[in-house]
Scaffold this active site. Structure first.
Site, PDB file in Angstrom:
ATOM      1  N   ARG A  18       0.804  -1.222   0.000  1.00 49.17           N
ATOM      2  CA  ARG A  18       0.000   0.000   0.000  1.00 49.17           C
ATOM      3  C   ARG A  18       0.841   1.278   0.000  1.00 49.17           C
ATOM      4  O   ARG A  18       0.307   2.373  -0.085  1.00 49.17           O
ATOM      5  CB  ARG A  18      -0.939   0.004   1.214  1.00 49.17           C
ATOM      6  CG  ARG A  18      -2.086  -0.981   1.124  1.00 49.17           C
ATOM      7  CD  ARG A  18      -3.051  -0.631   0.022  1.00 49.17           C
ATOM      8  NE  ARG A  18      -3.767   0.604   0.288  1.00 49.17           N
ATOM      9  CZ  ARG A  18      -4.953   0.665   0.903  1.00 49.17           C
ATOM     10  NH1 ARG A  18      -5.547  -0.445   1.326  1.00 49.17           N
ATOM     11  NH2 ARG A  18      -5.543   1.828   1.100  1.00 49.17           N
ATOM     12  N   HIS A  43      15.132 -10.868   5.999  1.00 48.03           N
ATOM     13  CA  HIS A  43      15.869 -11.371   4.836  1.00 48.03           C
ATOM     14  C   HIS A  43      15.744 -10.346   3.708  1.00 48.03           C
ATOM     15  O   HIS A  43      14.904 -10.492   2.819  1.00 48.03           O
ATOM     16  CB  HIS A  43      15.297 -12.722   4.396  1.00 48.03           C
ATOM     17  CG  HIS A  43      16.105 -13.424   3.358  1.00 48.03           C
ATOM     18  ND1 HIS A  43      16.229 -14.792   3.318  1.00 48.03           N
ATOM     19  CD2 HIS A  43      16.839 -12.968   2.309  1.00 48.03           C
ATOM     20  CE1 HIS A  43      16.991 -15.148   2.281  1.00 48.03           C
ATOM     21  NE2 HIS A  43      17.370 -14.042   1.662  1.00 48.03           N
ATOM     22  N   ARG A  45      16.332  -8.530   0.284  1.00 42.64           N
ATOM     23  CA  ARG A  45      16.796  -8.930  -1.045  1.00 42.64           C
ATOM     24  C   ARG A  45      17.141  -7.679  -1.850  1.00 42.64           C
ATOM     25  O   ARG A  45      16.680  -6.578  -1.522  1.00 42.64           O
ATOM     26  CB  ARG A  45      15.736  -9.786  -1.739  1.00 42.64           C
ATOM     27  CG  ARG A  45      15.648 -11.192  -1.131  1.00 42.64           C
ATOM     28  CD  ARG A  45      14.663 -12.074  -1.883  1.00 42.64           C
ATOM     29  NE  ARG A  45      14.839 -13.471  -1.522  1.00 42.64           N
ATOM     30  CZ  ARG A  45      14.306 -14.065  -0.454  1.00 42.64           C
ATOM     31  NH1 ARG A  45      13.558 -13.341   0.384  1.00 42.64           N
ATOM     32  NH2 ARG A  45      14.504 -15.347  -0.203  1.00 42.64           N
ATOM     33  N   HIS A  50      10.373  -6.717  -0.055  1.00 45.75           N
ATOM     34  CA  HIS A  50       9.700  -6.794   1.258  1.00 45.75           C
ATOM     35  C   HIS A  50      10.519  -6.000   2.271  1.00 45.75           C
ATOM     36  O   HIS A  50      10.293  -4.819   2.458  1.00 45.75           O
ATOM     37  CB  HIS A  50       9.405  -8.233   1.684  1.00 45.75           C
ATOM     38  CG  HIS A  50      10.411  -9.252   1.242  1.00 45.75           C
ATOM     39  ND1 HIS A  50      11.721  -9.231   1.654  1.00 45.75           N
ATOM     40  CD2 HIS A  50      10.273 -10.335   0.431  1.00 45.75           C
ATOM     41  CE1 HIS A  50      12.360 -10.268   1.118  1.00 45.75           C
ATOM     42  NE2 HIS A  50      11.523 -10.951   0.364  1.00 45.75           N
ATOM     43  N   GLU A  70      19.355 -12.522   7.299  1.00 51.16           N
ATOM     44  CA  GLU A  70      19.642 -13.562   6.312  1.00 51.16           C
ATOM     45  C   GLU A  70      19.854 -12.934   4.946  1.00 51.16           C
ATOM     46  O   GLU A  70      19.297 -11.875   4.642  1.00 51.16           O
ATOM     47  CB  GLU A  70      18.450 -14.530   6.200  1.00 51.16           C
ATOM     48  CG  GLU A  70      18.097 -15.266   7.463  1.00 51.16           C
ATOM     49  CD  GLU A  70      16.926 -16.201   7.250  1.00 51.16           C
ATOM     50  OE1 GLU A  70      16.741 -17.103   8.099  1.00 51.16           O
ATOM     51  OE2 GLU A  70      16.177 -16.039   6.262  1.00 51.16           O
ATOM     52  N   HIS A 190      12.365 -22.905   7.295  1.00 52.28           N
ATOM     53  CA  HIS A 190      11.686 -22.943   6.003  1.00 52.28           C
ATOM     54  C   HIS A 190      10.535 -23.944   6.048  1.00 52.28           C
ATOM     55  O   HIS A 190      10.735 -25.147   6.144  1.00 52.28           O
ATOM     56  CB  HIS A 190      12.614 -23.293   4.839  1.00 52.28           C
ATOM     57  CG  HIS A 190      12.121 -22.725   3.528  1.00 52.28           C
ATOM     58  ND1 HIS A 190      12.482 -21.481   3.063  1.00 52.28           N
ATOM     59  CD2 HIS A 190      11.248 -23.213   2.626  1.00 52.28           C
ATOM     60  CE1 HIS A 190      11.887 -21.246   1.917  1.00 52.28           C
ATOM     61  NE2 HIS A 190      11.113 -22.283   1.632  1.00 52.28           N
ATOM     62  N   ASP A 191       9.330 -23.406   5.995  1.00 52.76           N
ATOM     63  CA  ASP A 191       8.083 -24.178   5.975  1.00 52.76           C
ATOM     64  C   ASP A 191       7.798 -24.926   7.269  1.00 52.76           C
ATOM     65  O   ASP A 191       6.932 -25.815   7.298  1.00 52.76           O
ATOM     66  CB  ASP A 191       8.047 -25.147   4.792  1.00 52.76           C
ATOM     67  CG  ASP A 191       7.806 -24.416   3.474  1.00 52.76           C
ATOM     68  OD1 ASP A 191       7.468 -23.221   3.523  1.00 52.76           O
ATOM     69  OD2 ASP A 191       7.948 -25.046   2.416  1.00 52.76           O
ATOM     70  N   HIS A 214       6.631 -17.243   7.102  1.00 52.77           N
ATOM     71  CA  HIS A 214       5.431 -17.358   6.274  1.00 52.77           C
ATOM     72  C   HIS A 214       4.296 -18.072   7.005  1.00 52.77           C
ATOM     73  O   HIS A 214       3.166 -17.573   7.052  1.00 52.77           O
ATOM     74  CB  HIS A 214       5.762 -18.086   4.972  1.00 52.77           C
ATOM     75  CG  HIS A 214       4.607 -18.187   4.036  1.00 52.77           C
ATOM     76  ND1 HIS A 214       4.207 -17.148   3.216  1.00 52.77           N
ATOM     77  CD2 HIS A 214       3.745 -19.203   3.797  1.00 52.77           C
ATOM     78  CE1 HIS A 214       3.155 -17.521   2.514  1.00 52.77           C
ATOM     79  NE2 HIS A 214       2.859 -18.755   2.842  1.00 52.77           N
TER      80      HIS A 214
END
Length: 237
Positions: A18, A43, A45, A50, A70, A190-191, A214
């Site tokens: 937004r 993390h 990038r 993000h 990370e 991760h996951d 996530h």
């Protein structure tokens, strides 16, 4: 004791969608710690889709628990980490266009590069961790780089566990045992989710930290952030 570090990338994604400051990333990081979270992970990038690089600086005075940054150690990332000086840097070999991390390091092929980067971070008193697949050769290679810890890449475990294949944890158990024998600390991420975290933790000896983003943020949409943080802490204890 296994520490819960909450990855707040998804909070930044929602904010960026937004163009304003809702949700407030810094307030969310503060609240997570107030709710009992034992670390904050970001993390960044290169495209800053993000977490923004400025976020890493802004979070520094907010994070009073473990601060974990990370990323792929390109020059810009290295400069950021050396400037912010988080508790821990986790090296991840993700491509520039990767949606999310999808593989661990080949610690044999990239040994010289990792040795050089890790040496620089350790000279600055920053704990280092390497993102690795659950392959024993890669664990042995990690030990030769001088890293303090490894982070086991747990996507394969999560996928197989969801199918009912609980034996999928075995390579992770074996790699954790080997890492400890080689003098390395063990992290994972991760996951991992509320569904699989308790089982995973019970089968990984010496698990020091999990980094979860996530799933935790997605679960919080239904159950509430404070509640979910404490549900993870309960399963990890």
């Amino acid at each position: 004791m296994t520490k819960l570090s909450v990855n707040i990338n998804k909070i930044a994604t929602l904010r960026n969608s937004r163009g304003g400051n809702v949700p407030n990333l810094l307030m969310v990081a503060k609240d997570i710690q107030d709710f009992g979270g034992e670390g904050i992970t970001i993390h960044p990038r290169p495209d800053e889709r993000h977490i923004r690089y400025q976020d890493a600086y802004d979070l520094k005075p907010i994070v009073h628990t473990e601060y974990n940054i990370e990323g792929n150690p390109i020059p810009k990332f290295i400069d950021l980490v050396l400037s912010v000086k988080p508790t821990q840097v986790t090296l991840v070999p993700d491509a520039v266009d990767a949606i999310t991390s999808n593989a661990g390091w080949d610690t044999k092929k990239h040994k010289d590069f990792l040795v050089e980067v890790i040496s620089e971070f350790k000279r600055n008193n920053i704990r280092t961790s390497i993102f690795v697949d659950p392959v024993e050769d890669m664990i042995r290679g990690a030990a030769e780089t001088g890293t303090d810890r490894i982070e086991l890449y747990t996507e394969e475990f999560a996928l197989e566990y969801a199918k009912g294949n609980k034996d999928s944890v075995v390579p992770y158990t074996n790699c954790a045992k080997l890492a400890i024998d080689l003098g390395l600390g063990v992290n994972a991420g991760h996951d991992l989710s509320l569904d699989n975290i308790k089982f995973f933790k019970e089968h990984i000896p010496g698990l020091l930290e999990v980094s979860i983003g996530h799933a935790l943020i997605s679960e919080s949409i239904y159950l509430g952030l404070e509640n979910v943080v404490n549900m993870y802490l309960h399963r990890l204890k």
